[in-house]
Design a protein around this motif. Structure first.
Motif, PDB file in Angstrom:
ATOM      1  N   HIS A 145      49.668  92.474 -42.234  1.00 55.08           N
ATOM      2  CA  HIS A 145      51.095  92.814 -42.265  1.00 55.08           C
ATOM      3  C   HIS A 145      51.805  92.279 -41.029  1.00 55.08           C
ATOM      4  N   HIS A 146      51.211  92.498 -39.868  1.00 55.12           N
ATOM      5  CA  HIS A 146      51.888  92.134 -38.628  1.00 55.12           C
ATOM      6  C   HIS A 146      52.046  90.615 -38.505  1.00 55.12           C
ATOM      7  N   ILE A 147      51.003  89.871 -38.815  1.00 58.31           N
ATOM      8  CA  ILE A 147      51.089  88.416 -38.683  1.00 58.31           C
ATOM      9  C   ILE A 147      51.996  87.825 -39.763  1.00 58.31           C
ATOM     10  N   LEU A 148      51.748  88.208 -41.019  1.00 59.65           N
ATOM     11  CA  LEU A 148      52.455  87.561 -42.124  1.00 59.65           C
ATOM     12  C   LEU A 148      53.897  88.013 -42.289  1.00 59.65           C
ATOM     13  N   HIS A 180      60.304  95.148 -32.845  1.00 58.10           N
ATOM     14  CA  HIS A 180      58.981  94.547 -32.761  1.00 58.10           C
ATOM     15  C   HIS A 180      58.120  95.302 -31.748  1.00 58.10           C
ATOM     16  N   LYS A 181      58.718  95.655 -30.622  1.00 59.80           N
ATOM     17  CA  LYS A 181      57.994  96.408 -29.601  1.00 59.80           C
ATOM     18  C   LYS A 181      57.552  97.777 -30.138  1.00 59.80           C
ATOM     19  N   ARG A 182      58.371  98.406 -30.953  1.00 60.91           N
ATOM     20  CA  ARG A 182      57.974  99.690 -31.551  1.00 60.91           C
ATOM     21  C   ARG A 182      56.727  99.518 -32.416  1.00 60.91           C
ATOM     22  N   GLU A 183      56.658  98.416 -33.154  1.00 62.67           N
ATOM     23  CA  GLU A 183      55.449  98.136 -33.954  1.00 62.67           C
ATOM     24  C   GLU A 183      54.239  97.988 -33.030  1.00 62.67           C
ATOM     25  N   ASP A 212      53.859  99.247 -30.009  1.00 62.75           N
ATOM     26  CA  ASP A 212      53.535 100.547 -29.414  1.00 62.75           C
ATOM     27  C   ASP A 212      52.795 101.440 -30.400  1.00 62.75           C
ATOM     28  N   SER A 213      53.221 101.422 -31.650  1.00 64.31           N
ATOM     29  CA  SER A 213      52.568 102.239 -32.674  1.00 64.31           C
ATOM     30  C   SER A 213      51.115 101.806 -32.852  1.00 64.31           C
ATOM     31  N   PHE A 214      50.891 100.497 -32.951  1.00 63.01           N
ATOM     32  CA  PHE A 214      49.530 100.020 -33.116  1.00 63.01           C
ATOM     33  C   PHE A 214      48.688 100.333 -31.888  1.00 63.01           C
ATOM     34  N   THR A 215      49.253 100.123 -30.706  1.00 59.17           N
ATOM     35  CA  THR A 215      48.513 100.404 -29.470  1.00 59.17           C
ATOM     36  C   THR A 215      48.072 101.859 -29.438  1.00 59.17           C
ATOM     37  N   ASN A 216      48.950 102.771 -29.804  1.00 59.16           N
ATOM     38  CA  ASN A 216      48.591 104.194 -29.837  1.00 59.16           C
ATOM     39  C   ASN A 216      47.474 104.457 -30.831  1.00 59.16           C
TER      40      ASN A 216
END
Length: 132
Positions: A113-116, A75-78, A80-84
């Motif tokens: 995608h992230h919420i659902l 989840h943290k990788r997701e 981090d990817s979005f933050t970047n």
């Protein structure tokens, strides 16, 4: 992107933050679709989205760490990817790049995608650990 009950996770603090993120994304869309987008307002909305998203991620990750959520690293990788990607959008905008419909589609698709999918996956774990 209208707010929908299908976005509701049943965890009040997270639902409130998700609603804010959807509303801010809609404000950004309204601004870039207007006849004369105000670049100052667009910049403020983008900065707000980046800041708020980072704080939202911190809240989720803190819950994961305290409760020992087993999918925390993925989840943290997701996050981090979005933050970047969000930081790149903000830096590009600050460098003179316009916010395009492609940018809006990316934000919308990512939020949905992230919420659902991604966030809904942790709901049973958090609720089983007393988070409401």
């Amino acid at each position: 992107m209208p707010w929908s009950d299908e976005f509701v996770l049943g965890i009040e603090s997270i639902d409130t933050q998700h609603r804010w993120l959807v509303e801010a994304t809609n404000r950004l869309y309204d601004q870039i679709e207007s006849q004369q987008p105000d670049t100052k307002v667009v910049g403020e909305i983008l900065e707000g989205l980046v800041d708020y998203t980072m704080n939202h991620f911190i809240l989720e990750e803190d819950l994961f760490n305290r409760l020992g959520y087993p999918e925390s690293e993925a989840h943290k990788r997701e996050h981090d990817s979005f933050t970047n990607q969000a930081m790149k959008l903000l830096l590009d905008f600050d460098g003179g790049e316009p916010v395009t419909e492609d940018t809006m589609e990316f934000l919308k698709a990512w939020l949905i995608h992230h919420i659902l999918r991604v966030d809904k996956a942790y709901v049973p774990f958090l609720k089983a650990n007393g988070v409401v």
